[in-house]
Scaffold this motif. Structure first.
Motif, PDB file in Angstrom:
ATOM      1  N   ILE A 191       0.849  -1.196   0.000  1.00  0.00           N
ATOM      2  CA  ILE A 191       0.000   0.000   0.000  1.00  0.00           C
ATOM      3  C   ILE A 191       0.885   1.247   0.000  1.00  0.00           C
ATOM      4  CG2 ILE A 191      -1.709   1.340   1.282  1.00  0.00           C
ATOM      5  CD1 ILE A 191      -2.767  -1.274   2.428  1.00  0.00           C
ATOM      6  N   SER A 192       0.611   2.158  -0.924  1.00  0.00           N
ATOM      7  CA  SER A 192       1.406   3.384  -1.047  1.00  0.00           C
ATOM      8  C   SER A 192       0.511   4.510  -1.544  1.00  0.00           C
ATOM      9  CB  SER A 192       2.573   3.175  -2.017  1.00  0.00           C
ATOM     10  OG  SER A 192       2.076   2.964  -3.328  1.00  0.00           O
ATOM     11  N   CYS A 196      -3.041   3.319  -3.290  1.00  0.00           N
ATOM     12  CA  CYS A 196      -3.980   3.073  -2.187  1.00  0.00           C
ATOM     13  C   CYS A 196      -5.440   3.166  -2.631  1.00  0.00           C
ATOM     14  CB  CYS A 196      -3.706   4.017  -1.023  1.00  0.00           C
ATOM     15  SG  CYS A 196      -3.798   5.768  -1.443  1.00  0.00           S
ATOM     16  N   LEU A 243      -7.456  -1.476   5.926  1.00  0.00           N
ATOM     17  CA  LEU A 243      -6.101  -0.916   5.970  1.00  0.00           C
ATOM     18  C   LEU A 243      -5.897   0.148   4.907  1.00  0.00           C
ATOM     19  CD1 LEU A 243      -4.163  -4.197   6.754  1.00  0.00           C
ATOM     20  CD2 LEU A 243      -4.451  -2.232   8.251  1.00  0.00           C
ATOM     21  N   CYS A 244      -6.505  -0.033   3.744  1.00  0.00           N
ATOM     22  CA  CYS A 244      -6.445   1.021   2.716  1.00  0.00           C
ATOM     23  C   CYS A 244      -7.138   2.279   3.212  1.00  0.00           C
ATOM     24  CB  CYS A 244      -7.095   0.540   1.421  1.00  0.00           C
ATOM     25  SG  CYS A 244      -6.123  -0.651   0.486  1.00  0.00           S
ATOM     26  N   THR A 302      -7.533   3.233   6.300  1.00  0.00           N
ATOM     27  CA  THR A 302      -6.674   3.860   7.312  1.00  0.00           C
ATOM     28  C   THR A 302      -5.533   4.621   6.657  1.00  0.00           C
ATOM     29  OG1 THR A 302      -7.188   2.134   8.927  1.00  0.00           O
ATOM     30  CG2 THR A 302      -5.166   3.396   9.273  1.00  0.00           C
ATOM     31  N   PHE A 303      -4.919   4.022   5.637  1.00  0.00           N
ATOM     32  CA  PHE A 303      -3.814   4.681   4.943  1.00  0.00           C
ATOM     33  C   PHE A 303      -4.279   5.980   4.291  1.00  0.00           C
ATOM     34  CE2 PHE A 303      -0.985   5.579   1.431  1.00  0.00           C
ATOM     35  CZ  PHE A 303       0.266   5.318   1.947  1.00  0.00           C
ATOM     36  N   GLU A 351      -4.893   8.662   6.884  1.00  0.00           N
ATOM     37  CA  GLU A 351      -3.664   9.206   7.463  1.00  0.00           C
ATOM     38  C   GLU A 351      -2.839  10.003   6.463  1.00  0.00           C
ATOM     39  OE1 GLU A 351      -1.670   5.811   9.014  1.00  0.00           O
ATOM     40  OE2 GLU A 351      -3.004   5.606  10.753  1.00  0.00           O
ATOM     41  N   ASN A 352      -3.121   9.854   5.173  1.00  0.00           N
ATOM     42  CA  ASN A 352      -2.321  10.530   4.147  1.00  0.00           C
ATOM     43  C   ASN A 352      -3.193  11.344   3.191  1.00  0.00           C
ATOM     44  OD1 ASN A 352       0.598   9.214   4.423  1.00  0.00           O
ATOM     45  ND2 ASN A 352      -0.922   7.599   4.693  1.00  0.00           N
ATOM     46  N   ASP A 382       6.513   5.319  13.876  1.00  0.00           N
ATOM     47  CA  ASP A 382       5.061   5.276  13.719  1.00  0.00           C
ATOM     48  C   ASP A 382       4.448   6.192  14.776  1.00  0.00           C
ATOM     49  OD1 ASP A 382       2.283   4.487  14.190  1.00  0.00           O
ATOM     50  OD2 ASP A 382       2.671   2.837  12.811  1.00  0.00           O
ATOM     51  N   GLU A 390       8.928   4.037  -0.335  1.00  0.00           N
ATOM     52  CA  GLU A 390       7.640   3.417  -0.653  1.00  0.00           C
ATOM     53  C   GLU A 390       7.785   1.913  -0.855  1.00  0.00           C
ATOM     54  OE1 GLU A 390       5.959   5.751  -3.955  1.00  0.00           O
ATOM     55  OE2 GLU A 390       4.515   6.466  -2.474  1.00  0.00           O
TER      56      GLU A 390
END
Length: 612
Positions: free
Chosen positions: A122-123, A127, A145-146, A148-149, A152-153, A367, A419
């Motif tokens: 995941i990047s 994403c 999880l995607c 969440t990523f 957060e980004n 983290d 990445e």
């Protein structure tokens, strides 16, 4: 005596050999124009999908044929190899097709293997595509999880070329309605909504009100609201948006930031207007310190806010009087403003009590949410006294020593793709160097000074062209030989500060202009000391602490460490002492990063200003 494991391995190898040789097959899978002779028992044992097909026995002479539609032959070949051997190569190119086929054949272990691979990869660039893939195929773990990523980004993802084309209205609304979305400014949400609608305005204009109600207008900067939001014609064309703006203007024109929660009187447009800050709005530019902690694989993480003078700790350092896990000559570096990496170094005991103590190759990423260091791919070579510089998501590492103080000196350079978490070797430097400074500017990696294999201090200047992959010697060298300095880019200039010369501390600020290949001198640091903890926030350079050496007639000189904080304002060319002591400072190295202080423990100690 042979074990069950030995027997299983022998059986599996035998079956695989028969499959490879096309022997003893009783079923043929057909995908497009390719045929795959194989065995019913192996298919049934590994796939409930095939097990349900083989409900009745067949005669020995019968050969069953099963045609598989919409499955790529190369994927069938990979899956059959996996069925017979238990081994499969999953790559970014084949993972989604493998997952689809594994899902069809109900092969849960292979589904998990593919899911684990996609989660690891995941990047920023993939994403949204992975989120869409996981939604379509009902993969809850990957989808979560995607999500969440992306949460957060979000700020960085909004800038990606595929943002508007890859995100649907349901997911966008879900994101911008959240309190925990990691954005520093509410303007980010507003602009994401407008750009998404404008991408396909005829189709998406009907969604504008649905999205706009999640923009927290009280959080917008007043001037931005008045110049960008209030007069936006796109909003005036939408009845709901126009009503919201009218209500907001009438309630808050004198104090746009003052509203918390209000209800619309008209039920058709009723909603709650929130002024609650989102999680990312607790992020600030902090000065970050790290070093040893309470074990050989632990690293500390502490921070200082130069504006509020507050001190924070995510992981406290080991007490300074115990050097057991003290780390020196490492690199603390920030990627994309908020990702802090700790790289290499050497333990204090290893080089103070050994002639050639071993350096480290370990790399950690901090983290923020869990307040922990996550191990990443190790450097290709252990290094201390090396230099690191960042461009985008790539870290360029040069020189240093594998052992210290005695031992070889590297001329090697390696680059880390953050990445992919992968290291690659690049063309070596023209000289073997350690204790040098490096920085990236305008497509070039500049290396300043350092020491060579003879421990001579140098004034050399090299430039590595990132596009061509080659080094060149720059004719305009440093004004004086210099080691352990820091190189900082501000605007179109490179500032060299700190470290030492051959017989004295380096107090001069040397300013290099790459465009004209010229040097000029800034204002000298106002105190006599050696300092190496240097970083920058915006157009201000910060120096934390340093070491003074006091000589006494007839007695041994005394080293005194200080942990005060100075700033150098580039615009005014002035040094200012800010505080007397930064509580958790590491005077060896520091970096600046955008950190959410909600994830840190705030100290009761507030650094005292000089005036106090």
């Amino acid at each position: 005596m042979a074990t069950l494991g030995d027997h299983q391995e022998l059986l599996l190898k035998g079956l695989h050999q028969f499959y490879r040789q096309g022997q003893l097959s009783d079923v043929t899978l057909v995908a497009e124009d390719r045929k795959f002779p194989c065995n019913r028992n192996v298919l049934a044992a590994t796939s409930p999908y095939f097990r349900a097909m083989f409900t009745s026995p067949v005669k020995e002479s019968e050969q069953q044929t099963i045609t598989l539609y919409d499955v790529i032959p190369e994927v069938i070949a990979d899956i059959l190899d996996y069925m017979y051997s238990g081994v499969i190569l999953v790559t970014d190119d084949n993972v989604q097709n493998l997952y689809i086929a594994a899902n069809l054949f109900q092969m849960t272990p292979l589904i998990d293997i593919c899911t684990d691979h996609m989660i690891r990869e995941i990047s920023l660039s993939n994403c949204l595509d992975l989120y869409n893939f996981s939604s379509y195929h009902y993969n809850k773990r990957l989808k979560a999880l995607c999500c969440t990523f992306v949460t957060e980004n979000f700020t960085d993802i909004c800038k990606m070329d595929n943002f508007c084309s890859s995100i649907d209205v349901e997911f966008l609304e879900f994101l911008i309605s959240r309190d925990d979305i990691d954005i520093e400014l509410e303007e980010t949400v507003y602009e994401a909504v407008i750009h998404w609608v404008e991408f396909d305005i005829e189709v998406r204009k009907d969604h504008l009100g649905r999205l706009f109600k999640h923009v927290r207008l009280p959080l917008l900067e007043k001037h931005y609201y008045l110049t960008n939001v209030a007069p936006n014609p796109l909003l005036s064309y939408d009845t709901f948006c126009r009503t919201v703006l009218s209500y907001f203007n009438s309630c808050t024109m004198d104090n746009i930031d003052g509203i918390n929660v209000r209800d619309m009187d008209d039920e058709e447009y009723e909603f709650q207007m929130s002024g609650k800050r989102r999680l990312g709005m607790f992020s600030r530019n902090l000065i970050i310190f790290s070093g040893g902690a309470y074990g050989p694989t632990e690293r500390s993480f502490t921070a200082h806010d130069p504006e509020t003078r507050k001190n924070y700790a995510g992981i406290k350092p080991h007490p300074t009087f115990d050097f057991k896990f003290k780390l020196d000559y490492s690199q603390l570096i920030t990627v994309m403003r908020k990702y802090v990496y700790f790289m290499g170094g050497i333990f204090y005991e290893n080089y103070h009590f050994e002639d050639a103590g071993a350096a480290l190759d370990a790399v950690f990423l901090y983290d923020q949410k869990s307040s922990s260091w996550v191990p990443r791919a190790n450097m290709l070579f252990p290094r201390c006294a090396f230099s690191a510089a960042v461009e985008g998501t790539r870290i360029y590492v040069t020189g240093g020593k594998p052992t210290f103080p005695k031992g070889d000196t590297f001329d090697s350079m390696e680059v880390y793709d953050t990445e992919l978490s992968k290291w690659s070797v690049l063309e070596p430097m023209p000289l073997r160097l350690y204790h040098h400074a490096s920085v990236i500017h305008d497509g070039g990696l500049f290396v300043f000074g350092g020491q060579d294999v003879m421990d001579e201090m140098l004034e050399c200047l090299f430039r590595y062209d990132i596009r061509s992959g080659h080094w060149a010697i720059v004719t305009s060298s440093l004004p004086k030989p210099r080691v352990e300095a820091s190189a900082i880019v501000i605007g179109d200039k490179i500032y060299i500060v700190g470290g030492s010369h051959q017989h004295e501390n380096a107090l001069a600020v040397d300013i290099y202009d790459p465009a004209i290949n010229k040097w000029k001198r800034g204002v000298d640091f106002p105190d006599e000391r050696k300092f190496t903890a240097v970083t920058a926030i915006d157009d201000v350079i910060y120096v934390c602490g340093g070491v003074r050496v006091f000589g006494r007639p007839g007695r041994r000189s005394r080293r005194v460490e200080t942990k005060d904080l100075y700033k150098y304002d580039v615009a005014t060319e002035t040094w200012t002492k800010l505080v007397k002591m930064v509580q958790f400072a590491n005077i060896g190295t520091c970096t600046a990063a955008v950190v959410n202080y909600k994830h840190l423990n705030e100290s009761e100690f507030i650094s005292t200003t000089v005036e106090q």
